[in-house]
Design an enzyme around this catalytic site. Structure first.
Site, mmCIF file in Angstrom:
data_model
loop_
_atom_site.group_PDB
_atom_site.id
_atom_site.type_symbol
_atom_site.label_atom_id
_atom_site.label_comp_id
_atom_site.label_asym_id
_atom_site.label_seq_id
_atom_site.Cartn_x
_atom_site.Cartn_y
_atom_site.Cartn_z
ATOM 1 N N ASP A 152 -5.553 2.122 -8.698
ATOM 2 C CA ASP A 152 -4.919 2.774 -7.562
ATOM 3 C C ASP A 152 -3.627 2.022 -7.249
ATOM 4 O O ASP A 152 -3.287 1.031 -7.894
ATOM 5 C CB ASP A 152 -5.871 2.766 -6.366
ATOM 6 C CG ASP A 152 -5.467 3.781 -5.301
ATOM 7 O OD1 ASP A 152 -4.412 4.417 -5.471
ATOM 8 O OD2 ASP A 152 -6.187 3.913 -4.301
ATOM 9 N N THR A 154 -2.287 1.708 -3.501
ATOM 10 C CA THR A 154 -2.424 1.070 -2.197
ATOM 11 C C THR A 154 -3.604 0.104 -2.189
ATOM 12 O O THR A 154 -4.734 0.481 -2.494
ATOM 13 C CB THR A 154 -2.611 2.137 -1.104
ATOM 14 O OG1 THR A 154 -1.534 3.063 -1.171
ATOM 15 C CG2 THR A 154 -2.668 1.492 0.258
ATOM 16 N N GLU A 255 -1.758 3.306 10.309
ATOM 17 C CA GLU A 255 -1.822 3.651 11.723
ATOM 18 C C GLU A 255 -1.618 2.421 12.598
ATOM 19 O O GLU A 255 -0.968 2.498 13.650
ATOM 20 C CB GLU A 255 -3.152 4.327 12.034
ATOM 21 C CG GLU A 255 -3.328 5.680 11.353
ATOM 22 C CD GLU A 255 -4.476 6.462 11.943
ATOM 23 O OE1 GLU A 255 -5.486 5.824 12.298
ATOM 24 O OE2 GLU A 255 -4.355 7.691 12.063
ATOM 25 N N ARG A 350 6.147 5.127 2.113
ATOM 26 C CA ARG A 350 5.072 6.094 2.369
ATOM 27 C C ARG A 350 5.470 6.935 3.578
ATOM 28 O O ARG A 350 5.758 6.391 4.637
ATOM 29 C CB ARG A 350 3.754 5.369 2.635
ATOM 30 C CG ARG A 350 3.243 4.585 1.438
ATOM 31 C CD ARG A 350 2.167 3.599 1.849
ATOM 32 N NE ARG A 350 1.053 4.244 2.523
ATOM 33 C CZ ARG A 350 -0.054 4.656 1.899
ATOM 34 N NH1 ARG A 350 -0.176 4.484 0.599
ATOM 35 N NH2 ARG A 350 -1.034 5.214 2.570
ATOM 36 N N THR A 430 -2.860 7.713 -7.860
ATOM 37 C CA THR A 430 -2.556 7.517 -6.448
ATOM 38 C C THR A 430 -2.411 8.853 -5.752
ATOM 39 O O THR A 430 -2.147 9.878 -6.379
ATOM 40 C CB THR A 430 -1.259 6.691 -6.289
ATOM 41 O OG1 THR A 430 -0.954 6.551 -4.917
ATOM 42 C CG2 THR A 430 -0.096 7.365 -6.994
ATOM 43 N N GLY A 431 -2.573 8.824 -4.455
ATOM 44 C CA GLY A 431 -2.395 10.022 -3.649
ATOM 45 C C GLY A 431 -1.007 10.163 -3.071
ATOM 46 O O GLY A 431 -0.740 11.117 -2.333
ATOM 47 N N ASP A 432 -0.094 9.251 -3.386
ATOM 48 C CA ASP A 432 1.260 9.294 -2.848
ATOM 49 C C ASP A 432 2.105 10.356 -3.540
ATOM 50 O O ASP A 432 1.724 10.935 -4.560
ATOM 51 C CB ASP A 432 1.927 7.923 -2.993
ATOM 52 C CG ASP A 432 1.369 6.924 -1.994
ATOM 53 O OD1 ASP A 432 0.771 7.369 -1.002
ATOM 54 O OD2 ASP A 432 1.518 5.715 -2.222
ATOM 55 N N ARG A 512 -0.483 12.336 -6.175
ATOM 56 C CA ARG A 512 -1.154 13.379 -5.395
ATOM 57 C C ARG A 512 -2.532 13.686 -5.971
ATOM 58 O O ARG A 512 -2.953 14.826 -6.078
ATOM 59 C CB ARG A 512 -0.308 14.657 -5.357
ATOM 60 C CG ARG A 512 0.994 14.538 -4.563
ATOM 61 C CD ARG A 512 0.738 14.157 -3.121
ATOM 62 N NE ARG A 512 1.938 14.188 -2.286
ATOM 63 C CZ ARG A 512 2.027 13.620 -1.101
ATOM 64 N NH1 ARG A 512 0.988 12.937 -0.626
ATOM 65 N NH2 ARG A 512 3.120 13.709 -0.390
ATOM 66 N N LYS A 518 -9.610 11.610 -9.632
ATOM 67 C CA LYS A 518 -9.647 10.262 -10.205
ATOM 68 C C LYS A 518 -10.937 10.040 -10.991
ATOM 69 O O LYS A 518 -10.917 9.496 -12.103
ATOM 70 C CB LYS A 518 -9.517 9.219 -9.096
ATOM 71 C CG LYS A 518 -8.175 9.248 -8.372
ATOM 72 C CD LYS A 518 -8.137 8.212 -7.257
ATOM 73 C CE LYS A 518 -6.819 8.253 -6.498
ATOM 74 N NZ LYS A 518 -6.748 7.262 -5.406
#
Length: 774
Positions: A152, A154, A255, A350, A430-432, A512, A518
């Site tokens: 991954d 992050t 957050e 991000r 990754t999900g970025d 994405r 994954k």
């Protein structure tokens, strides 16, 4: 009370308290549900998953053991066939099978398990990779044969320590200055299309900061005073609510950083519980909000939302933030969001899109009734709840775009270069955004500077996927960057072709990606290739800022990504090399004594008579040879410094040459040669002292095994020397302590057995044998 109306509430995953959960506020009540054992035809999860942790070395040794069993049966049949199947040949066949049973390495499993436990202990005691935890005792040697490493971004390549960098409003960009103040600079995009009524810059900044301060799941935590007895004082009057005593608890560091940034610009989160939230303005005024609904972030929705009512005005507002791909269709039309998201992503930031929607009391009441009804549904609850929430996510007002930076971990670049030189192909899942993932891949040197990158264009149909695959097929030695949607389309129609082409790439970046995708990629690599695959947070877990959940579920846990280099190059290499040597020596130990038994039986006209007594056979595999053979778990062919300096040495391990049918056949030939020389040489050279032939041959056998271990060792350890001399001392003690009467008794039994099985009409080759059998 009985007269109160019944309240129906639903239970979901959000009502679950996982291990190591920190309860920041309020109280909890627990319901423990007992599940009986499943039926026999439905095995428990631990049993069903037990086959997953079987290493390739174990499978190879199982195949060799099957070959040894076949050799045992064939040898027994040959012995009976050479007797021409006379007499009770079936009984003799069973006796030969028992006599040659030592060819099967019964102690192999025990020695390997003990060795793997020793490897795990050595890994955890390595001072160069502190904090490493080994949670498996079955596959440490797999670390030495990896070809694909799936990671991954992050918390793996990056520190998961977010730093707020930019706030974009469409007309201005706000950047932090010295971490505490903000400045506004004109954006290249000076026009914005959003609300018809144009708002002032200060008003838009105020709304954006307010939305960021409200739309999250962060809880401020204040340390309590401790009284003399060591008990925690719970009275609120004794709590210290100063800024210095406040910390923030949240599931995501993004957050926390955003809330810290709003605090730096004057809007501070001072209190929060399940139903309310309080903000403090720069003037000291407290703004109280009642939390009506919260929609948590999920990997599928890629957004989270909150509905609050401001107590002073009674206004109800729906705030939402999320990824640009999810928010682009939710917010009102604009002409700057896509461009600015790309600009920030190319800088490695991000991005989060923040929006809001004002609701009237009637609108909210209608939504609440439909939402509660959907949550109480028994069938398709998730789909119904999502549909109700989506009915609210329409034409939302775009407030701002935030950008935070996740800094790379220490020594990520040299570690990735080390792994790449070792022949390990690294895939980043990754999900970025595509631009962010590409930027991180370049900055971390996952993709080398002089390497071409093929960006897989977005495809939405089978034909487009085919054309893009053809374009990618014409390129050579280039890294691949592909989005999750395109990946799904390729795997749906051209799974085999895509995996074949992707496996030829030195590096692959999938952006994405959902967690399901994954896992699907890991499964595809395992199915389409015969190589070993390791996934970060599954095989190797990294303890990140977000907690230890992933590392606790992994087979190996490390504290930093840079430790992977030493874990694979040094410990992976040693574990595989040592296990291969240990396994072959244990098999050699059984084959050589079975060869001696075969030679002995052949000399005495294929009689099924045991050469050694039971206590000698047991002592041979335990007391006399166990310690020197097991000391091979301390051997190393190259120094750790050399293994790290020349990672190319790792490539040879992936070919599996240390334990193969070729090396197995070599050890078989060595065992046959040594066993034949020892047994036949003892019978010929000590023909006149047949009463001592058992002790002589057995002593020579043990000394040969000790000498073989000494010749195999590449790096001596003091424990190896102790093991050699200890076993040698046991052999000497046995020869001195074993009485002559016992030897004569054993030889007498041996002679009696031979006399009963060999016909008197046989012509014996030597006078010795005639004397014994007369």
């Amino acid at each position: 009370e009985d007269t109160d109306p019944q309240i129906h509430e639903s239970l979901s995953i959000e009502n679950t308290l996982w291990a190591s959960t920190v309860v920041a506020s309020a109280q909890t009540g627990a319901l423990v549900e007992f599940h009986p054992s499943p039926p026999l035809h439905h095995p428990p999860t631990i049993v069903a998953n037990s086959s997953v942790n079987v290493g390739l070395l174990d499978l190879e040794l199982n195949r060799l053991t099957k070959a040894l069993f076949l050799a045992q049966v064939v040898l027994s049949v040959v012995m009976v066939a050479l007797q021409e199947f006379v007499g009770p040949w079936l009984s003799n066949l069973c006796r030969f099978v028992v006599l040659f049973s030592y060819i099967i390495p019964i102690s192999l499993r025990v020695n390997l398990d003990m060795g793997k436990s020793a490897y795990g202990w050595m890994i955890m005691k390595d001072e160069n990779i502190p904090g490493t935890v080994v949670r498996t005792s079955t596959i440490p040697e797999e670390l030495g044969r990896l070809v694909y490493l799936l990671t991954d971004k992050t918390g793996t390549l990056t520190q998961n320590e977010m730093v707020f960098k930019r706030l974009h409003l469409g007309t201005v960009t706000s950047q932090p200055s010295n971490g505490s103040t903000s400045g506004s600079t004109p954006s290249r995009k000076t026009q914005t299309s959003g609300p018809k009524v144009r708002k002032s810059v200060s008003s838009r900044i105020h709304e954006a900061v307010k939305a960021i301060a409200l739309c999250h799941n962060v809880t401020p935590v204040y340390e309590s005073h401790v009284i003399v007895n060591g008990e925690t004082e719970s009275a609120e009057a004794d709590q210290d609510y100063s800024d210095d005593n406040r910390t923030y608890q949240a599931s995501s560091p993004d957050e926390v950083e955003l809330v810290r940034w709003t605090e730096s610009v004057g809007l501070t989160l001072v209190n929060r519980d399940l139903n309310s939230l309080q903000l403090k303005t720069p003037s000291g005024q407290i703004l109280s909000f009642h939390i009506l609904q919260i929609f948590p972030f999920t990997s599928e929705s890629k957004r989270m939302g909150i509905i609050v009512r401001e107590e002073s005005t009674g206004d109800i507002t729906f705030y939402m933030k999320g990824a640009d791909v999810a928010m682009a269709s939710i917010v009102q039309y604009n002409d700057w969001l896509e461009e600015e998201c790309g600009n920030m992503a190319r800088e490695g930031l991000r991005t989060l899109v923040v929006a809001k929607k004002s609701l009237s009391e009637e609108q909210y009441q209608d939504f609440e009734s439909r939402y509660n009804q959907a949550k109480l549904s028994i069938h398709d609850r998730g789909l119904k709840v999502a549909a109700v929430v989506e009915s609210l996510e329409r034409e939302m007002e775009l407030l701002c775009l935030t950008g935070v930076e996740d800094q790379l971990q220490a020594d990520v670049r040299p570690t990735l270069e080390l792994l790449r030189n070792a022949g390990i192909k690294i895939w980043m899942l990754t999900g970025d955004k595509l631009e962010t993932a590409t930027c991180i891949a370049k900055s971390s040197h996952l993709v080398s500077r002089n390497q071409d990158i093929h960006v897989f264009k977005p495809v939405s149909s089978r034909g487009e996927a085919h054309l893009e695959l053809n374009a990618f097929r014409r390129k050579h030695d280039c890294a691949l960057v592909i989005s999750g949607d395109s990946l799904e389309m390729c795997l749906r129609y051209y799974e085999h072709e895509f995996v074949e082409l992707a496996c030829q790439c030195p590096a692959v970046v999938c952006c994405r990606c959902s967690p399901t995708q994954k896992a699907q990629i890991v499964t595809l690599l395992q199915q389409h290739t015969a190589n070993r695959t390791c996934a970060i947070d599954c095989g190797i877990g990294i303890e990140g800022k977000e907690g230890k959940q992933a590392s606790l579920a992994a087979d190996f846990s490390i504290t930093q990504f840079k430790h992977i280099g030493r874990l694979l190059m040094v410990h992976g290499r040693n574990s595989y090399k040592r296990s291969a040597a240990l396994g072959q020596f244990v098999m050699h130990r059984g084959m050589i004594i079975s060869t001696m038994q075969a030679v002995f039986s052949s000399v005495f006209y294929f009689a099924s008579v045991p050469l050694y007594q039971g206590f000698l056979m047991v002592g041979y595999a335990t007391m006399y040879t166990m310690f020197p053979v097991f000391s091979l778990v301390l051997d190393q062919d190259v120094k750790p410094e050399m293994a790290l300096l020349y990672p190319e040495l790792y490539k040879d391990l992936t070919k599996g040459r240390s334990l193969s049918f070729k090396t197995f056949l070599i050890w078989v030939l060595i065992s046959v040669y040594q066993g034949g020389i020892l047994m036949y040489g003892a019978l010929v050279l000590f023909e006149s002292e047949f009463v001592h032939v058992v002790a002589i041959s057995f002593t020579a056998l043990v000394l040969t095994e000790l000498l073989m271990v000494a010749l195999t060792i590449r790096t001596w350890h003091w424990l190896m020397v102790v093991a050699e001399f200890f076993s040698l001392g046991l052999v000497v003690h046995h020869n001195l302590a074993f009485p002559v009467e016992g030897v004569r008794h054993h030889v007498g039994q041996l002679s009696s057995s031979l006399h009963n099985q060999i016909p008197k009409t046989q012509v014996f080759p030597t006078k010795l044998l005639q004397t014994i059998l007369m």
